[in-house]
Every structure is written in structure tokens, then in C-alpha cells.
Design a protein around this motif. Structure first.
Motif, PDB file in Angstrom:
ATOM      1  N   ALA A 165      -7.273   1.072  -8.017  1.00 21.78           N
ATOM      2  CA  ALA A 165      -6.557   0.660  -9.225  1.00 21.78           C
ATOM      3  C   ALA A 165      -5.855  -0.676  -8.992  1.00 21.78           C
ATOM      4  CB  ALA A 165      -5.537   1.734  -9.582  1.00 21.78           C
ATOM      5  N   PRO A 166      -5.421  -1.349 -10.072  1.00 19.30           N
ATOM      6  CA  PRO A 166      -4.666  -2.601  -9.901  1.00 19.30           C
ATOM      7  C   PRO A 166      -3.319  -2.333  -9.229  1.00 19.30           C
ATOM      8  CG  PRO A 166      -5.391  -2.314 -12.189  1.00 19.30           C
ATOM      9  CD  PRO A 166      -5.661  -1.023 -11.489  1.00 19.30           C
ATOM     10  N   GLU A 167      -2.827  -3.365  -8.574  1.00 25.11           N
ATOM     11  CA  GLU A 167      -1.509  -3.255  -7.932  1.00 25.11           C
ATOM     12  C   GLU A 167      -0.435  -3.195  -9.009  1.00 25.11           C
ATOM     13  OE1 GLU A 167      -0.813  -6.049  -4.589  1.00 25.11           O
ATOM     14  OE2 GLU A 167       1.078  -6.494  -5.615  1.00 25.11           O
ATOM     15  N   GLU A 168       0.530  -2.284  -8.809  1.00 30.33           N
ATOM     16  CA  GLU A 168       1.619  -2.171  -9.780  1.00 30.33           C
ATOM     17  C   GLU A 168       2.824  -2.957  -9.291  1.00 30.33           C
ATOM     18  OE1 GLU A 168       2.403   1.838 -11.835  1.00 30.33           O
ATOM     19  OE2 GLU A 168       4.001   1.662 -10.341  1.00 30.33           O
ATOM     20  N   SER A 169       3.131  -2.830  -8.004  1.00 32.99           N
ATOM     21  CA  SER A 169       4.265  -3.570  -7.439  1.00 32.99           C
ATOM     22  C   SER A 169       4.113  -3.686  -5.937  1.00 32.99           C
ATOM     23  CB  SER A 169       5.583  -2.839  -7.746  1.00 32.99           C
ATOM     24  OG  SER A 169       5.595  -1.598  -7.059  1.00 32.99           O
ATOM     25  N   ALA A 170       4.798  -4.665  -5.365  1.00 35.16           N
ATOM     26  CA  ALA A 170       4.834  -4.792  -3.907  1.00 35.16           C
ATOM     27  C   ALA A 170       6.256  -5.174  -3.534  1.00 35.16           C
ATOM     28  CB  ALA A 170       3.848  -5.847  -3.451  1.00 35.16           C
ATOM     29  N   THR A 171       6.881  -4.373  -2.694  1.00 33.63           N
ATOM     30  CA  THR A 171       8.276  -4.636  -2.332  1.00 33.63           C
ATOM     31  C   THR A 171       8.441  -4.553  -0.825  1.00 33.63           C
ATOM     32  OG1 THR A 171       8.673  -2.288  -2.684  1.00 33.63           O
ATOM     33  CG2 THR A 171       9.331  -3.771  -4.457  1.00 33.63           C
ATOM     34  N   ASP A 172       9.465  -5.236  -0.308  1.00 30.80           N
ATOM     35  CA  ASP A 172       9.739  -5.139   1.121  1.00 30.80           C
ATOM     36  C   ASP A 172      10.256  -3.743   1.429  1.00 30.80           C
ATOM     37  OD1 ASP A 172       8.953  -7.671   1.388  1.00 30.80           O
ATOM     38  OD2 ASP A 172      10.965  -8.554   1.363  1.00 30.80           O
ATOM     39  N   ALA A 173       9.672  -3.125   2.427  1.00 25.65           N
ATOM     40  CA  ALA A 173      10.038  -1.751   2.745  1.00 25.65           C
ATOM     41  C   ALA A 173      11.046  -1.707   3.878  1.00 25.65           C
ATOM     42  CB  ALA A 173       8.800  -0.943   3.111  1.00 25.65           C
ATOM     43  N   SER A 174      10.816  -2.489   4.898  1.00 17.86           N
ATOM     44  CA  SER A 174      11.709  -2.559   6.049  1.00 17.86           C
ATOM     45  C   SER A 174      11.387  -3.904   6.670  1.00 17.86           C
ATOM     46  CB  SER A 174      11.412  -1.416   7.003  1.00 17.86           C
ATOM     47  OG  SER A 174      10.095  -1.566   7.491  1.00 17.86           O
TER      48      SER A 174
END
Ligand SMILES: [Zn+2]
Length: 840
Positions: A165-174
Motif C-alpha cells: 500500500a502507499p506510505e501513510e506517514s514516516a516518523t522518527d522512532a528513536s
């Protein structure tokens, strides 16, 4: 609860499909570079129509905490299943949460690590077909429990993650980690779910074009190649949407190039993985190679409708998706490359392979009974990939193009985002064509084997008085196939006459032919609409062999060369006659693909069917011819084809000298830039032939090509060394999944079993057979067939033949492996018969 079964039996799958519905997976994975496992968590939501014992599938990994409907629950882990405690389940919606740890390795696991030796980077990708999703996370691993997947992956921040599926979000995890969350997918089967992660680079095809991803170390090489790939994909999307009357079924489509992928490609919904080597050629490509790559791209694309949108209920109908994807790939490419004779190419790339298997005692029906998914790997092979599309071409001829298309449209519409069986497809064709296909489907789908069709004809004076076709089963049963074919009557000064003939019984008198002018020859499968062995009658064969050089119709010429080769394999025609005809006509053959297939047959005949003495007498002529054509042919494609032929045939000091001169640069094929594998193939040939300068050539190449690929090719080249210690070392490594990546081993199997080393490798034949059960369980789909072919085809003697049959008679092997061995030994059986029938 009864003991959990091994694998995934069909009965279990049927019961679950009746009990479970509305499945959704929420999946989280944490990927750590260098680690030998991944940790994850899955939330499975599903509806139960009734309570009772319920199994999830999960094997090889470790299960942590389990919660069912909010309460921590112990589970029993047995035989690759998790037994969910019936008391904690309820009718209606249930939520199961499981923490797990699954293995990752460079081979032998469905979550695979690729170590890029070119820049010391790392990639992780999944490959689950047919039932390995359950080695990565707990699930209902059967194709008819389609589910929506919501995936998130935590990975190093420099990595790109691609999934269905398309990417919904990308965030820094650690620190240094990023969490990529994807949109929820449409309903798809577990085997079509996938992700790939690593320092991939996105190669844009331009506005509105589907994107392709390649690993960072090959971006420069990939960019020009990918432009054509993306163009073909975009045209294919339009073509299929129109032909199937269904828009592209998923929200996006990406192509990901995976080095060393076990197959040419895998059609994950919305994210096809292609083997990098199938796209970025390691040898100088010809036009035919480029078109084959287009076919691969279109095959995987067609699957998005045929396989992904509508999925077989169970893997016994594997042919449905593979047959159609292959047939439709040619259909599409023919529409935008009308000058490329695509149906001739269809014949070349699929029919001989299908006939070679389908006339063996090991053949299976197109529909393959698979009582347990753990046996589904064996269903993959030429029957599914080559016979099925061949039979579909025949069906399109029987039904007519429009009704064939309308039947497909109806089937796809009725079963979109769901599952279907071959009977549903037959019903769709029957409903649009208003004709019964019961007998047709029974014979072509349910029964194994193929017909041999013979022609009889006679003339009085200038006119045909009689022409009839008759059929018999190539395997000797009394089966009769319903079919339609096109017979051609060939004339010296007139246009050929084509007659469509329906052959539904054992014989058919073609009345329409009587009274026509007496032809020079008759061929009963013009344009290759029918499926079966079509040999020439004695009079036609003689005529064809004396006139082949002046036959202008390329498609017909290709079919006749193929038919003559069938006569050789049936030991009706002396292989020396075929070789001599080839030697005479090849210099004038201008079609690259036809020249290539004739040369491959010549090499096979020289290395297997004739005596050493005959081979030694004939090879120098071919070496000289190949060297001359390679340098002088006006066509670049032909120069490449002849260069490859020289590699395959060279064995005299003079022939091997040419290879050494090409390697050292003293000689060059005009306008052909040799690539890494071209060079390694020459080195391998020198090593296999025991050339005194082979070791020097090997070392020079290794020094000049330190790349990851280079190490793989060096591994394959060394397997060709004609020394007992080398063979022993390699064979031991072959049996260990942790020794080398699977594609290294596959690449080396045929050089290990070089045609001139049968005495040295004969002692491994029995051990190779004994290793089959282990290989079946440890290796990916196509490995086992390659393994058997390499070890059996490495032999030509009646002693080796006896060894294989003795094994079949005495060892306890399951039915499925027995068929595979019978399939592979057929060529050796034929070799022994031919050598006996046509001695010097
Ligand atoms: Zn396929």
C-alpha cells in the motif's frame, strides 16, 4: 482438541474458510541490521461464524505474549500452528494480539537478508509464496482467507521501506530509526503481502508513471534500463484495464529490483518484486532478451488482475493465474510491438518446454491435486508456466477472440477481490459462448499428457485425393483430446492453403482438402494454435529438409525446425542429420531467436546424442563457423548469439584460444560490449574444459571484478573444475543452507555437472537423489527442479540411467518427488535410446 496437523491440509483450510471471515492484520516489524531475527507484533481481527477449535499458522519463530479478546491467554504451539483456546473465542468479532520473533537469514527463510558486497549495505525482503507468510508472522495462511493488512516497519532512518500500500506517514522512532506506516491494503491473500527495506533508491519514470526501486549501488546501471521497464508497465496498465474492462485494482504500483530473488518476479499486490538480474542484464543483451524482459514485466503486471484481484481458492488451481499471466503478457506486447512476431516468440519460449515435460511419465495435469499446502511448491514448473498458456491459446482459437475476452471480463467482474476456481472460469466461457466446454476442460485441465497428431495424405496426378489427421496419446493411453488446428498445404509457386480442422475424435478425414492441388508438404499445426506433438510425415519431412533454406515464412520455418527436433527426440530422425542441416543453413539464418534455438539444440545433440568420435569430428566446423559469424555477421544480435554459441561449443585448443583472446582483449566482437557474466561464462568454459591457462584466466578475472556478483560467478566457475576434491567440497556445501545464498548454488549446479565431466560427477548422482526430501523442505520453489535437471542431465550413459531407475524402484520417495524424478530422467532415457539407435 485433536493434534494439530503438519503443514496446511486442504480440509483445515476449508473448515477455516467456513468459520472465519472479515480478517484484518495490524502488523508491526522492527528490523535491525545484521540481526538473525526480527521482532514483531500482530493484531488479528476476524469474525467467527461459530466457536470451536481454531488454529493459526506459525512455524519456525518464537511466540511471546498472546492476548485473546483482551485477556492474556496461554497457547499451545504444535506442528507449525498456534491452537487458540476455544473458551476465549466468541461468535462475531475477535481480536488476537501476538508478539513474536521470526528468523532472518541470507537463505532458507522467507524474510531474507541480502548483503551488498559492493557497498557493505544490507537489504531485507520477504517472499512468502506459497505458504511462508506463516514463517514470518502468525496468520491464517491460505489464499482464500483474504485480509486487509495495515503494516508499520521500524528500520534504520537511511532505509526506504516499500510495501503493498502507499506510505501513510514516516516518523522518527528513536535515534537513527524511522517508523514507516502504510495505508491499509484492499483484501489480499497472505502470499501476496510483502515488504522490502534497505537503502533503495527510487527511479522515477516521469509524471504519472509507475516507480521502480533499485539498491543504491546499482542506480547508475539501473537508470537507463528502468526507463523501458516503466514505459512497458505504463502501456501494459492501460492495455489490461481496457482488455479486462477493469481499472488497475490497487491504489499504486511499484516495481522493486531484488538481487538474487529466487524467481524472475513475484506479483505482490501493488508492489511487484523483480529479480534484479532479470532486468539489469549481466550479459550483453540481444533484442530477444529485451523482449523477454518486457514479457516478464507484463506477466507480473497481468497478475495484478489475474491472481491478485481474483485469486485461486487453493494452489491446485495455480495454473489459472500463471497460465493467464503468461498468455496475456504476449497478448499485450503483441498489441504494442506488432512487428516483433510475438506469437512466434510465444511458441519458442513456451511450447518446446511444455512438450518436453508433458510427454514424460512424470507429467501432471494442469490442475494439480494438492492435499496439503506444504506440497504446493512442486506444482510450479513447465506444466503451469508453459502448458497452461499453450492450452489457453488453443482455447482462444476454439472460442474466438471476442468470446474469449468477454469470458475473462465476466470472470474478473464476478470474483473481484475474492477467490475463484477453474470451474468458475469455464462457466464464464460457457455462458458467453453458449457452448459446452465440459469435455474440453476435462481433457485439457483434469487429465495429464498430450496428443501426438499425425497426418496422412495422398495425391493422384496433380491433385490431393485424401488428407486425414489422427491423434494418439503420447504416453500410450486411449485418451482423445478435443482440439482445433490449422493445417497448411505448401506449394512451390502458389500461396499456401490453410484449412481449419476440428479434431474431436481419434481420426478426421479433411474433406475440404480433397481436390486441391497436390502440395509439396503438409504441416498440421500452422501458426501454432494447437497443443501437441506434430511430426511431419515421411514425404513432407524429406521435402522440408531439402527446402528449409528457402522457406520465407519465419513463423512456419521456426515451427518446422521445432518439429524436426521432436523427430530427433522421438528417435525417428538421426541427430547427425539435424546437426548437418543446421551446419548447412545456419550461416544464412537471419532470425536471431531461431538461430539461437537451433544452436542450443545442436549443442545438446553434440554433447549428449552422438558419440565422442562424431562430436570431435563435427565440433571444429562449428567453432570456425561461430568465430566467423561472431565477427562478420551484419546483425549485432546475431553476433551476440554466435559469441554465446562459441562459449558453449568450444573444446579444441583453437576454439578455446578464441575465448582467451576475447578475455584478454586481443580480439573483440564488433560493437558488443561484453558484460561481467559474458566474461565469467568464458572463464567457466575454460575451467570446465581443463584448459591449461584456465587458472590464470580465473585469477585475472577475480582480480578485475571484485564485485558481489563477481564473487558469485567465481563460485560458479570454480564448480566446473574437473577435480574430485572440488566436487566433494561443493557437494557438501550444497547440502547446507547456511553455506551460501541460494542463487549462488543454483548458478553453480550446471557448471558442477559440465557435460564433459560425467565420469567425475556420476558418483554424486545417487547422493543428489537421496538429498531430495531435504531440498524439498529447505529450498525455494524452483531449486528442486534445477537440482534434479543439473545432476541427471550431467549424465549420458545407460549406467547412470539404471542408477536413477534403481533408485525409483527401491527408495521410499513420496509420489510428488517420484514424478519429479520421472520428469527429469526422461531426457536421459531418450539419450540412451538415441545413442543406441544411431551408433557410428
Ligand atoms: Zn506468475
Amino acid at each position: 482438541m485433536a493434534q494439530a496437523p503438519e503443514g496446511i491440509p486442504r480440509d483445515l483450510a476449508r473448515e477455516r474458510a467456513g468459520q472465519v471471515s472479515e480478517v484484518r492484520y495490524g502488523l508491526s516489524f522492527v528490523l535491525t541490521p545484521g540481526a538473525s531475527n526480527v521482532s514483531g507484533e500482530v493484531e488479528i481481527r476476524f469474525n467467527l461464524s461459530r466457536t470451536g477449535p481454531l488454529l493459526l499458522d506459525y512455524r519456525e519463530g518464537r511466540v511471546g505474549s498472546v492476548q485473546i479478546n483482551g485477556a492474556a491467554t496461554p497457547v499451545v504451539v504444535e506442528n507449525g500452528h498456534l491452537e487458540l483456546f476455544p473458551g476465549s473465542l466468541r461468535r462475531g468479532e475477535n481480536v488476537v494480539r501476538i508478539q513474536f520473533v521470526s528468523p532472518v537469514a541470507t537463505a532458507g527463510t522467507p524474510i531474507t537478508r541480502f548483503e551488498d558486497r559492493d557497498d557493505d549495505s544490507e537489504y531485507i525482503y520477504t517472499l512468502f509464496v506459497p505458504m511462508d507468510a506463516s514463517m514470518a508472522f502468525p496468520c491464517f495462511d491460505q489464499p482464500d482467507l483474504k485480509a486487509r493488512f495495515k503494516l508499520d516497519v521500524t528500520a534504520p532512518e537511511s532505509w526506504t521501506v516499500i510495501s503493498n500500500a502507499p506510505e501513510e506517514s514516516a516518523t522518527d522512532a528513536s535515534p537513527q530509526q524511522r517508523r514507516t506506516v502504510f495505508e491499509e491494503t484492499r483484501p489480499i491473500s497472505t502470499y501476496l503481502f510483502a515488504f522490502a527495506a534497505g537503502p533503495f533508491r527510487k527511479l522515477e519514470g516521469g509524471p504519472g508513471m509507475p516507480a521502480a526501486y533499485a539498491r543504491q549501488s546499482v542506480v547508475e546501471r539501473a537508470t537507463p534500463e528502468v526507463a523501458r521497464l516503466e514505459r512497458v508497465t505504463a502501456r501494459g496498465m492501460d492495455y489490461f484495464a481496457d482488455y479486462f474492462a477493469q481499472p488497475f485494482p490497487f491504489p499504486k504500483y511499484d516495481t522493486v529490483l531484488i538481487p538474487g530473488l529466487a524467481y524472475g518476479g513475484m506479483e505482490h499486490a501493488g508492489a511487484t518484486f523483480l529479480r534484479e538480474e532479470s532486468v539489469l542484464f549481466r550479459t550483453a543483451p540481444t533484442n530477444t532478451d529485451l523482449l523477454r524482459r518486457d514479457i516478464l514485466v507484463l506477466h507480473e503486471l497481468a497478475h495484478q488482475w489475474f491472481g491478485d484481484l481474483v485469486t485461486m481458492r487453493w494452489f491446485d488451481d495455480l495454473w489459472l493465474k500463471e497460465g493467464f499471466a503468461q498468455y496475456m503478457a504476449f497478448h499485450a506486447l503483441d498489441s504494442f510491438e506488432p512487428g516483433e512476431d510475438l506469437w512466434k516468440r510465444f511458441y519458442e519460449s513456451i511450447k518446446p518446454a511444455a512438450y518436453a515435460i508433458d510427454s514424460t511419465a512424470g507429467t501432471t495435469p494442469i490442475y494439480q491435486d494438492i492435499p496439503n499446502l506444504q506440497d504446493a511448491k512442486s506444482a510450479y514448473g513447465a506444466i503451469v508456466y508453459s502448458k497452461a498458456p499453450g492450452v489457453l491459446k488453443q482455447l482462444a482459437f476454439v472460442l474466438g477472440a471476442e468470446q474469449f475476452r468477454d469470458g475473462l471480463r465476466l470472470y474478473l467482474k464476478e470474483h473481484a477481490y475474492a477467490n475463484a476456481e477453474w470451474a468458475d472460469l469455464v462457466r464464464a466461457f460457457e455462458s458467453v459462448s453458449r457452448q459446452s466446454l465440459r469435455n474440453w476442460a476435462e481433457m485439457w485441465i483434469r487429465r495429464r499428457g498430450m496428443p501426438q497428431v499425425d497426418v496422412a495424405w495422398s495425391c493422384e496426378g496433380d491433385h490431393l485425393t485424401h488428407l486425414s489427421l489422427s491423434q494418439r496419446d503420447a504416453l500410450g493411453t486411449r485418451d482423445v483430446w478435443p482440439m482445433a488446428t490449422q493445417v497448411v498445404l505448401d506449394y512451390a509457386n502458389d500461396n499456401p492453403v490453410r484449412i481449419r480442422v476440428g479434431l474431436n475424435g481419434r481420426t478426421m478425414d479433411v474433406r475440404e482438402a480433397a481436390g486441391k492441388l497436390c502440395p509439396r508438404f503438409v504441416f498440421a499445426n500452422d501458426q501454432d494454435y494447437a497443443y501437441g506433438r506434430f511430426l511431419l510425415d515421411a514425404r513432407s519431412r524429406e521435402e522440408v529438409m531439402s527446402r528449409m533454406g528457402s522457406m520465407p515464412d519465419l513463423f512456419r520455418r521456426t515451427l518446422l525446425w521445432g518439429s524436426l527436433w521432436e523427430s530427433v527426440r522421438e528417435s525417428q530422425l538421426d541427430p547427425r542429420a539435424y546437426i548437418e542441416l543446421a551446419a548447412k543453413l545456419l550461416p544464412g539464418e537471419s532470425d536471431e531467436a531461431l538461430a539461437r534455438s537451433i544452436l542450443a539444440r545442436v549443442a545438446g545433440a553434440l554433447h549428449r546424442y552422438v558419440s565422442d568420435e562424431t562430436r570431435r569430428r563435427l565440433v571444429p566446423g562449428f567453432e570456425t563457423l561461430a568465430a566467423k559469424q561472431m565477427m562478420e555477421s551484419p546483425d549485432l544480435n546475431l553476433r551476440i548469439v554466435w559469441f554465446r554459441a562459441l562459449q558453449g561449443l568450444a573444446e579444441t585448443p583453437a576454439g578455446l584460444r578464441q575465448l582467451k583472446d576475447l578475455l584478454s582483449g586481443q580480439m573483440a566482437v564488433p560493437d558488443v560490449e561484453l558484460r561481467a557474466l559474458d566474461r565469467w561464462n568464458m572463464v567457466t568454459a575454460l575451467v570446465a574444459m581443463g584448459d591449461p591457462e584456465a587458472a590464470a584466466a580465473f585469477n585475472a578475472e577475480l582480480q578485475g571484478d571484485p564485485s558481489g556478483d563477481g564473487q558469485k560467478y567465481a563460485y560458479a566457475a570454480e564448480a566446473a573444475r574437473p577435480h574430485p576434491e572440488t566436487k566433494q567440497k561443493y557437494f557438501q556445501e550444497y547440502l547446507r543452507t547456511d553455506s551460501h545464498p541460494e542463487d549462488w548454488i543454483e548458478q553453480s549446479l550446471f557448471s558442477f555437472n559440465s557435460w564433459n565431466q560425467s565420469e567425475l560427477t556420476a558418483s554424486y548422482l545417487k547422493q543428489a537423489l537421496e538429498a531430495l526430501p531435504q531440498i524439498k523442505s529447505d529450498r525455494k520453489i524452483f531449486f528442486l527442479g534445477n537440482w534434479l535437471d543439473a545432476f541427471i542431465y550431467g549424465q549420458q550413459s545407460s549406467a547412470a540411467q539404471a542408477e536413477v531407475h534403481r533408485y525409483l524402484d527401491t527408495a521410499r520417495v513420496d509420489r510428488d518427488l517420484r514424478l519429479k524424478i520421472l520428469e527429469a530422467v526422461d531426457e536421459l532415457d531418450r539419450t540412451v535410446v538415441i545413442r543406441h539407435k544411431f551408433p557410428d
